[in-house]
Every structure is written in C-alpha cells, then in structure tokens.
Design a protein around this motif. Sequence first.
Motif, PDB file in Angstrom:
ATOM      1  N   VAL A  91     -31.964   2.163  69.245  1.00 34.69           N
ATOM      2  CA  VAL A  91     -30.726   1.675  69.839  1.00 34.69           C
ATOM      3  C   VAL A  91     -30.602   2.260  71.238  1.00 34.69           C
ATOM      4  CG1 VAL A  91     -28.217   1.533  69.609  1.00 34.69           C
ATOM      5  CG2 VAL A  91     -29.662   1.536  67.560  1.00 34.69           C
ATOM      6  N   ASN A 138     -34.796   5.083  58.839  1.00 30.28           N
ATOM      7  CA  ASN A 138     -33.645   5.000  57.943  1.00 30.28           C
ATOM      8  C   ASN A 138     -34.004   5.025  56.466  1.00 30.28           C
ATOM      9  OD1 ASN A 138     -31.457   4.667  59.944  1.00 30.28           O
ATOM     10  ND2 ASN A 138     -32.676   2.898  60.529  1.00 30.28           N
ATOM     11  N   THR A 181     -35.817  -4.836  69.657  1.00 32.35           N
ATOM     12  CA  THR A 181     -36.703  -5.503  68.699  1.00 32.35           C
ATOM     13  C   THR A 181     -38.003  -5.930  69.384  1.00 32.35           C
ATOM     14  OG1 THR A 181     -35.759  -7.685  69.154  1.00 32.35           O
ATOM     15  CG2 THR A 181     -34.745  -6.400  67.380  1.00 32.35           C
ATOM     16  N   THR A 230     -35.198   1.976  63.526  1.00 31.65           N
ATOM     17  CA  THR A 230     -34.364   1.332  64.542  1.00 31.65           C
ATOM     18  C   THR A 230     -34.439   2.110  65.843  1.00 31.65           C
ATOM     19  OG1 THR A 230     -32.393   2.563  63.852  1.00 31.65           O
ATOM     20  CG2 THR A 230     -32.726   0.379  62.867  1.00 31.65           C
ATOM     21  N   PHE A 249     -29.663  -2.955  69.788  1.00 28.50           N
ATOM     22  CA  PHE A 249     -30.811  -2.764  68.911  1.00 28.50           C
ATOM     23  C   PHE A 249     -32.032  -3.419  69.563  1.00 28.50           C
ATOM     24  CE2 PHE A 249     -27.477  -1.800  65.976  1.00 28.50           C
ATOM     25  CZ  PHE A 249     -28.031  -0.898  65.084  1.00 28.50           C
TER      26      PHE A 249
END
Length: 135
Positions: free
Chosen positions: A15, A92, A22, A13, A20
């Motif tokens: 941020v 993650n 993409t 990810t 977020f």
Amino acid sequence: MANTYTYDAALVTLVVNGRFITGFAEGSMVEAEKDEDNFETKVSAQGDVGIAKRNNTLGTITVILMQGSPDVLYLNALANSGQMVPVWAQSNGENAEKVGGTQAMVKKPADVEFSDEISEREFEFQVFDYTVQGN
C-alpha cells in the motif's frame, strides 16, 4: 514435532499512500531492508567491548512490477513529484509481517525496456522511518 506454516503470495499487499499496488512481476515482488545495522561494536586489545548504538532509521523497499501493471504510471508520477508518502508491505497469512514507514519517497522513475517479452519495472522507496513489525 516440526513447526509448519503456509505462505501464500496472493496474501501479500503493498500500500502506497493509501493505494493498493498490483501487477507484481514473477519471483520477488517486494524486498525490504534496513540501510544500517542497529549497532556497531569495537573490542579493545584487552577484550573490553564498546557498543555504539546507530540511530539511523533509513530503510529501502524495492518493488518489482510487470511493465503492464496499472501502477507503473502511478509510481513513475510519484517519483517525478518528489512527494513523501507512507508505504507498507505486508504478508497477511500465517506468521504475518509488516514492513515500511509513514515517510517515504520513490528514488527515481523505473528504468524502461521494450522487448519481445514482458519486462519488469523496478522502483526503490527510501523509507525515512523504516520499521519491521511481526504479528
């Protein structure tokens, strides 16, 4: 016995200011590095070693998006605004890593290329309080 782990790019990810991001391009999505080593050494003619600690907390995070990413316009606007924002990139999965800082700015809007193929848009964040964290 060898250590093994699984990496999944879908678990990465990015941020930016709570949003977020993409639409990453193929290949490297996010690259991060500290701008300067943590220390410098000098050795005297007689072998004495001196260590100078570097207190530079700057780092650079480079993000590569597809031109059709919904966040290209957002990051271009952020670059034009000169706004300081937090930016965090994180894997993650197993062996999770988190890199970024609470104070960063987009250096400039992305270069633009229109082609017969989908091109990429690259953004560089200057992070003023760069840090790398492990699990």
